[in-house]
Design an enzyme around this catalytic site. Structure first.
Site, PDB file in Angstrom:
ATOM      1  N   GLU A 269       0.835  -1.215   0.000  1.00 52.36           N
ATOM      2  CA  GLU A 269       0.000   0.000   0.000  1.00 52.36           C
ATOM      3  C   GLU A 269       0.861   1.254   0.000  1.00 52.36           C
ATOM      4  O   GLU A 269       2.023   1.219   0.375  1.00 52.36           O
ATOM      5  CB  GLU A 269      -0.880   0.012   1.273  1.00 52.36           C
ATOM      6  CG  GLU A 269      -2.352  -0.225   1.010  1.00 52.36           C
ATOM      7  CD  GLU A 269      -3.059   0.958   0.338  1.00 52.36           C
ATOM      8  OE1 GLU A 269      -2.418   1.747  -0.377  1.00 52.36           O
ATOM      9  OE2 GLU A 269      -4.277   1.077   0.530  1.00 52.36           O
ATOM     10  N   ASP A 270       0.246   2.350  -0.398  1.00 53.32           N
ATOM     11  CA  ASP A 270       0.963   3.628  -0.367  1.00 53.32           C
ATOM     12  C   ASP A 270       0.976   4.228   1.039  1.00 53.32           C
ATOM     13  O   ASP A 270       2.007   4.649   1.541  1.00 53.32           O
ATOM     14  CB  ASP A 270       0.365   4.623  -1.371  1.00 53.32           C
ATOM     15  CG  ASP A 270      -1.156   4.761  -1.263  1.00 53.32           C
ATOM     16  OD1 ASP A 270      -1.782   4.083  -0.428  1.00 53.32           O
ATOM     17  OD2 ASP A 270      -1.722   5.574  -2.018  1.00 53.32           O
TER      18      ASP A 270
END
Ligand code: IMP
Ligand code: MG
Length: 174
Positions: free
Chosen positions: A97-98
């Site tokens: 994920e970012d």
């Protein structure tokens, strides 16, 4: 209204940290194959850079989710816009994920993926804003913990722009 982006983590700093995480992952997954799942679109830049540093066998898949209805931030229900191409049953899954903010999106997503019976399920995020957490999420690998500021670059957007910045910056308006 002018937008300004101030560098928070330079390209060199981000690259060095991704290298460190890659080395840790290589140790942790020695003798295994990693099935990396990228959460689009924000996780794409990070996943590509991370995957290049992984030396154990890797396969990749992508999924895209969006918040449900007008105010999903409170419901925590996410809609799958693009599901995975392949089954994850029996695989050693690493979700990439970012950023983790409230944790609502990720906790919903991880629960859904767990139902699909992977052999293991871990989470790797480039950024974490712990002060914003509403729902508990078990994070296995974190690039940087950052304060509660709106960041862009390295996959993160403001109104779909700035994803392509090679560094992480804080956006401000005046
Ligand atoms: P949450 O953890 O469910 O609250 O939502 C996380 C998502 O919100 C991320 O995947 C991003 O798409 C978005 N987000 C949260 N904070 C930021 C930020 O500082 N910049 C850009 N997007 C953000
Ligand atoms: Mg995201």
């Amino acid at each position: 209204m002018a937008e300004h982006v101030r560098v928070l983590k330079s390209e060199e700093v981000v690259d060095a940290r991704i290298q460190e995480i890659g080395e840790q992952i290589n140790k942790d997954y020695a003798g295994k194959q990693i099935h990396m799942i990228c959460v689009l679109k924000g996780g794409a830049f990070f996943m590509c850079e991370l995957a290049k540093r992984i030396t154990v066998p890797v396969s990749l898949d992508f999924m895209s989710v969006s918040s449900y209805g007008s105010d999903t931030k409170s419901s925590g229900v996410v809609k799958i816009v693009k599901d995975l191409d392949e089954s994850i049953q029996g695989k050693d899954v690493l979700v990439v994920e970012d950023i983790i903010d409230s944790g609502r999106t990720l906790s919903y997503l991880l629960e859904m993926l767990r139902d699909r019976k992977p052999n293991s399920l871990k989470l790797c995020t480039l950024l974490d804003k712990p002060s914003r957490r509403v729902v508990d999420v078990d994070v296995n690998y974190t690039g940087f913990q950052i304060p509660d500021e709106f960041v862009v670059g390295y996959g993160l957007d403001y109104d779909q722009r700035y994803r392509n910045l090679p560094y992480i910056g804080v956006i401000s308006f005046d």
